[in-house]
Motif scaffolding. Structure first.
Motif, PDB file in Angstrom:
ATOM      1  N   THR A  61       7.794  34.253 -39.064  1.00  0.00           N
ATOM      2  CA  THR A  61       6.756  33.495 -38.377  1.00  0.00           C
ATOM      3  C   THR A  61       7.238  32.095 -38.010  1.00  0.00           C
ATOM      4  O   THR A  61       6.529  31.357 -37.347  1.00  0.00           O
ATOM      5  N   GLY A  62       8.441  31.760 -38.473  1.00  0.00           N
ATOM      6  CA  GLY A  62       9.020  30.456 -38.155  1.00  0.00           C
ATOM      7  C   GLY A  62      10.039  30.558 -37.029  1.00  0.00           C
ATOM      8  O   GLY A  62       9.740  31.058 -35.933  1.00  0.00           O
ATOM      9  N   SER A  63      11.266  30.111 -37.280  1.00  0.00           N
ATOM     10  CA  SER A  63      12.294  30.061 -36.228  1.00  0.00           C
ATOM     11  C   SER A  63      13.656  30.373 -36.844  1.00  0.00           C
ATOM     12  O   SER A  63      13.792  30.544 -38.065  1.00  0.00           O
ATOM     13  N   PHE A  64      14.677  30.440 -35.987  1.00  0.00           N
ATOM     14  CA  PHE A  64      16.043  30.684 -36.409  1.00  0.00           C
ATOM     15  C   PHE A  64      16.923  29.485 -36.025  1.00  0.00           C
ATOM     16  O   PHE A  64      16.666  28.807 -35.020  1.00  0.00           O
ATOM     17  N   THR A  65      17.948  29.252 -36.800  1.00  0.00           N
ATOM     18  CA  THR A  65      18.886  28.171 -36.471  1.00  0.00           C
ATOM     19  C   THR A  65      19.774  28.602 -35.295  1.00  0.00           C
ATOM     20  O   THR A  65      19.873  29.790 -34.964  1.00  0.00           O
ATOM     21  N   ASP A  66      20.419  27.632 -34.673  1.00  0.00           N
ATOM     22  CA  ASP A  66      21.320  27.936 -33.564  1.00  0.00           C
ATOM     23  C   ASP A  66      22.491  28.797 -34.024  1.00  0.00           C
ATOM     24  O   ASP A  66      22.990  29.645 -33.269  1.00  0.00           O
ATOM     25  N   GLU A  67      22.927  28.602 -35.273  1.00  0.00           N
ATOM     26  CA  GLU A  67      24.025  29.400 -35.803  1.00  0.00           C
ATOM     27  C   GLU A  67      23.648  30.881 -35.870  1.00  0.00           C
ATOM     28  O   GLU A  67      24.494  31.761 -35.608  1.00  0.00           O
ATOM     29  N   VAL A  68      22.394  31.170 -36.218  1.00  0.00           N
ATOM     30  CA  VAL A  68      21.941  32.563 -36.264  1.00  0.00           C
ATOM     31  C   VAL A  68      21.942  33.164 -34.867  1.00  0.00           C
ATOM     32  O   VAL A  68      22.370  34.313 -34.654  1.00  0.00           O
ATOM     33  N   ASP A  76      23.790  32.327 -32.385  1.00  0.00           N
ATOM     34  CA  ASP A  76      25.187  32.551 -31.980  1.00  0.00           C
ATOM     35  C   ASP A  76      25.765  33.774 -32.692  1.00  0.00           C
ATOM     36  O   ASP A  76      26.508  34.570 -32.090  1.00  0.00           O
ATOM     37  N   LEU A  77      25.418  33.933 -33.983  1.00  0.00           N
ATOM     38  CA  LEU A  77      25.975  35.044 -34.758  1.00  0.00           C
ATOM     39  C   LEU A  77      25.497  36.392 -34.213  1.00  0.00           C
ATOM     40  O   LEU A  77      26.288  37.334 -34.073  1.00  0.00           O
ATOM     41  N   THR A  78      24.214  36.514 -33.906  1.00  0.00           N
ATOM     42  CA  THR A  78      23.695  37.803 -33.427  1.00  0.00           C
ATOM     43  C   THR A  78      24.135  38.109 -32.002  1.00  0.00           C
ATOM     44  O   THR A  78      23.961  39.247 -31.529  1.00  0.00           O
ATOM     45  N   ALA A  79      24.712  37.120 -31.322  1.00  0.00           N
ATOM     46  CA  ALA A  79      25.259  37.377 -29.988  1.00  0.00           C
ATOM     47  C   ALA A  79      26.642  37.990 -30.059  1.00  0.00           C
ATOM     48  O   ALA A  79      27.142  38.544 -29.061  1.00  0.00           O
ATOM     49  N   GLU A  80      27.287  37.932 -31.219  1.00  0.00           N
ATOM     50  CA  GLU A  80      28.617  38.520 -31.376  1.00  0.00           C
ATOM     51  C   GLU A  80      28.518  40.032 -31.453  1.00  0.00           C
ATOM     52  O   GLU A  80      27.494  40.591 -31.884  1.00  0.00           O
ATOM     53  N   ALA A  81      29.574  40.708 -31.055  1.00  0.00           N
ATOM     54  CA  ALA A  81      29.574  42.171 -31.009  1.00  0.00           C
ATOM     55  C   ALA A  81      29.327  42.793 -32.376  1.00  0.00           C
ATOM     56  O   ALA A  81      28.689  43.841 -32.493  1.00  0.00           O
ATOM     57  N   SER A  82      29.838  42.155 -33.435  1.00  0.00           N
ATOM     58  CA  SER A  82      29.690  42.714 -34.786  1.00  0.00           C
ATOM     59  C   SER A  82      28.254  42.654 -35.306  1.00  0.00           C
ATOM     60  O   SER A  82      27.936  43.338 -36.284  1.00  0.00           O
ATOM     61  N   HIS A  83      27.406  41.835 -34.680  1.00  0.00           N
ATOM     62  CA  HIS A  83      26.037  41.676 -35.177  1.00  0.00           C
ATOM     63  C   HIS A  83      24.988  41.972 -34.100  1.00  0.00           C
ATOM     64  O   HIS A  83      23.820  41.622 -34.259  1.00  0.00           O
ATOM     65  N   ARG A  84      25.411  42.641 -33.037  1.00  0.00           N
ATOM     66  CA  ARG A  84      24.444  42.921 -31.978  1.00  0.00           C
ATOM     67  C   ARG A  84      23.443  44.020 -32.364  1.00  0.00           C
ATOM     68  O   ARG A  84      22.450  44.228 -31.667  1.00  0.00           O
ATOM     69  N   HIS A  85      23.704  44.727 -33.464  1.00  0.00           N
ATOM     70  CA  HIS A  85      22.736  45.724 -33.944  1.00  0.00           C
ATOM     71  C   HIS A  85      21.595  45.058 -34.729  1.00  0.00           C
ATOM     72  O   HIS A  85      20.669  45.755 -35.173  1.00  0.00           O
ATOM     73  N   LEU A  86      21.659  43.750 -34.897  1.00  0.00           N
ATOM     74  CA  LEU A  86      20.603  43.003 -35.577  1.00  0.00           C
ATOM     75  C   LEU A  86      19.743  42.298 -34.532  1.00  0.00           C
ATOM     76  O   LEU A  86      20.273  41.654 -33.622  1.00  0.00           O
ATOM     77  N   HIS A  87      18.450  42.429 -34.674  1.00  0.00           N
ATOM     78  CA  HIS A  87      17.509  41.876 -33.693  1.00  0.00           C
ATOM     79  C   HIS A  87      16.627  40.842 -34.378  1.00  0.00           C
ATOM     80  O   HIS A  87      16.302  40.975 -35.568  1.00  0.00           O
ATOM     81  N   LEU A  88      16.199  39.857 -33.600  1.00  0.00           N
ATOM     82  CA  LEU A  88      15.420  38.730 -34.135  1.00  0.00           C
ATOM     83  C   LEU A  88      14.079  38.639 -33.437  1.00  0.00           C
ATOM     84  O   LEU A  88      13.980  38.821 -32.217  1.00  0.00           O
ATOM     85  N   ILE A  89      13.029  38.328 -34.213  1.00  0.00           N
ATOM     86  CA  ILE A  89      11.703  38.024 -33.680  1.00  0.00           C
ATOM     87  C   ILE A  89      11.209  36.778 -34.412  1.00  0.00           C
ATOM     88  O   ILE A  89      11.080  36.787 -35.643  1.00  0.00           O
ATOM     89  N   ASP A  90      10.946  35.703 -33.654  1.00  0.00           N
ATOM     90  CA  ASP A  90      10.450  34.470 -34.277  1.00  0.00           C
ATOM     91  C   ASP A  90       8.934  34.390 -34.156  1.00  0.00           C
ATOM     92  O   ASP A  90       8.273  35.347 -33.728  1.00  0.00           O
ATOM     93  N   GLY A  91       8.362  33.259 -34.559  1.00  0.00           N
ATOM     94  CA  GLY A  91       6.909  33.114 -34.574  1.00  0.00           C
ATOM     95  C   GLY A  91       6.272  33.318 -33.215  1.00  0.00           C
ATOM     96  O   GLY A  91       5.214  33.961 -33.101  1.00  0.00           O
ATOM     97  N   ASP A  92       6.875  32.767 -32.166  1.00  0.00           N
ATOM     98  CA  ASP A  92       6.331  32.972 -30.820  1.00  0.00           C
ATOM     99  C   ASP A  92       6.365  34.448 -30.447  1.00  0.00           C
ATOM    100  O   ASP A  92       5.435  34.964 -29.806  1.00  0.00           O
TER     101      ASP A  92
END
Length: 483
Positions: free
Chosen positions: A440-447, A449-465
């Protein structure tokens, strides 16, 4: 000597008064544990039973004149078959019956003639019209009430807050009938976003539980009070609170025959003039499955007390408190020390923010959002006040295909990369294909950047908005801003 006798009598009188307080508490504990009747829509329907016009009532047939043969008593049997009828007529009992029958016949004959004379009079016609108008008004009132009740039922099935709250509060008020001398009003707020009812129960004053066991006469003649151990008094108060809370939960669960509610949050509040704010002493956050698994109140008789304990039992052994704790209730350790607890959810917010939701409400919200998105076979692995970890399966053609690990939480601080790495490990351990981190909050810029890498593209993010946008899209209901 006389003074000592008067003091002894006064001591006995005061002890009896204390005993009367204990007896009243015993009776309240018994009545508060009685099962309540379900106040569903069927039980509230009214039925119209027409009342006949008095002249048309059975036994008032004006078509035939009353006949003596219908009133005459049967003649007594003859003691001697050879004796004549004159011998039977001399029977005193028969003569009394005969005289009474003649009086009854004459009275019926007079009434019949009077009705015949008045049958065509304007007054009789007006009386009949007034009766028919009154009956029509009664039938119309019953019909209109049932129609309005059916409208309420339709609104309730559509989960309209006003209709759900009205039904719940009727059921809660009906549950109080067994203890009308102990006011414990309960108010209901329904949140359609999570289909949860938040109940606010007003608890009885602390002074209701006796603080003394009686009085004793000192050797010098003084009358001294005998106080009860504070722990015993606190236990007795909590036993009563537990019964009132379970009764309210049972009333809400029993009335919800169409299963509109996904869960119930109950908060018990102590409102004391000496306190600036009400104090929460008990809070329950139970979903529908938990309510179904727990026998809230006994089906026939109240909780049984053991002979060696009387009305008072240890708090850990009291059946009502045991059942309440099976629902995960938080209970104050000492009400007389004004030791409050944090309520599971506040009833004030009909359109809540994520932080206003109880743990069960937040879990229900996440499940509804992702189920609407395509994830089925939902399985919660861990759940706490801040969030949950669950797994789910998305159909091949859905927007969320494959096996997922979902980590959802309510956060104030931005999510860092450490939690994302933990999610990646959980995805591997569960042999899942994708992971979802919802906050329900937010993610840091590092997160990001990390999920944009090929090794972590299977991880998806949903923030408060994103959570608020999903609530509006999939559930059609708002979620207020704020953590």
């Amino acid at each position: 000597m006389a003074a000592h006798a008067r003091a002894a009598a006064l001591t006995h009188h005061r002890t009896l008064a204390v005993q009367a307080e204990h007896d009243r508490l015993t009776d309240l504990l018994r009545r508060a544990a009685l099962p309540v009747s379900a106040m569903d829509f069927e039980s509230q329907l009214r039925h119209y039973q027409p009342r006949p016009y008095p002249a048309d009532a059975p036994g008032t047939d004006d078509r035939q004149e009353p006949r003596w043969e219908d009133f005459a008593p049967a003649e007594p049997p003859a003691a001697d078959p050879d004796s004549g009828p004159s011998r039977r007529l001399l029977d005193s009992g028969y003569q009394r019956e005969l005289a009474q029958a003649r009086l009854t016949h004459q009275r019926a004959l007079r009434e019949w003639r009077t009705r015949r004379a008045e049958a065509g009079s304007p007054a009789a016609d007006e009386s009949r019209r007034a009766h028919e108008a009154a009956e029509e008004a009664r039938a119309r009132a019953v019909r209109e009430y049932n129609e309005s009740l059916e409208e309420c039922r339709r609104a309730y099935r559509l989960a309209e807050p006003a209709a759900v709250e009205s039904l719940l509060e009727r059921a809660l008020a009906a549950a109080e009938t067994a203890t009308q001398d102990l006011p414990a009003p309960c108010r209901a707020v329904f949140r359609p976003l999570t289909r949860t009812a938040v109940l606010d129960l007003d608890l009885p004053p602390l002074g209701l539980v006796p603080s003394l066991t009686g009085y004793r006469l000192a050797p010098d003649g003084d009358i001294l009070p005998v106080p009860r151990p504070p722990a015993d008094r606190a236990t007795d108060y909590l036993r009563l609170v537990a019964r009132l809370a379970l009764r309210a939960l049972q009333a809400a669960d029993a009335v919800d025959t169409d299963e509109i509610l996904a869960g119930v949050v109950l908060n018990g509040w102590l409102r004391d003039p000496a306190m600036t704010e009400p104090l929460c002493l008990v809070s329950v956050d139970a979903d529908r499955d938990a309510l179904a698994r727990t026998r809230l109140l006994p089906p026939g008789t109240p909780y049984e007390e053991r002979d060696d304990e009387g009305v008072y039992a240890d708090a850990e052994q009291d059946e009502a408190l045991v059942r309440l704790r099976r629902l995960g209730a938080a209970v104050t350790p000492n009400p007389y020390a004004w030791a409050g607890i944090q309520p599971a959810a506040q009833a004030g917010a009909t359109v809540p923010a994520a932080s206003d939701l109880s743990a069960n409400e937040f879990a229900q919200l996440v499940r509804d959002l992702l189920t609407r998105g395509g994830i089925a076979q939902w399985s919660v692995r861990l759940r706490g006040p801040a969030g949950l970890v669950a797994t789910g399966e998305g159909a091949p053609g859905s927007s969320l295909p494959g096996r997922w690990v979902v980590w959802a939480s309510r956060d104030t601080a931005p999510i860092g990369t450490e939690q994302i790495e933990t999610l990646a490990e959980a995805v591997g351990e569960e042999s899942a294909e994708r992971g979802l981190r919802l906050t329900t909050g937010s993610f840091t810029d590092e997160v990001l950047d990390l999920t944009a890498e090929a090794s972590h593209r299977h991880l998806h993010l949903i923030d408060g908005d994103g959570v608020r946008e999903l609530a509006g899209t999939h559930l059609g209901l708002p979620l207020a801003t704020g953590c």
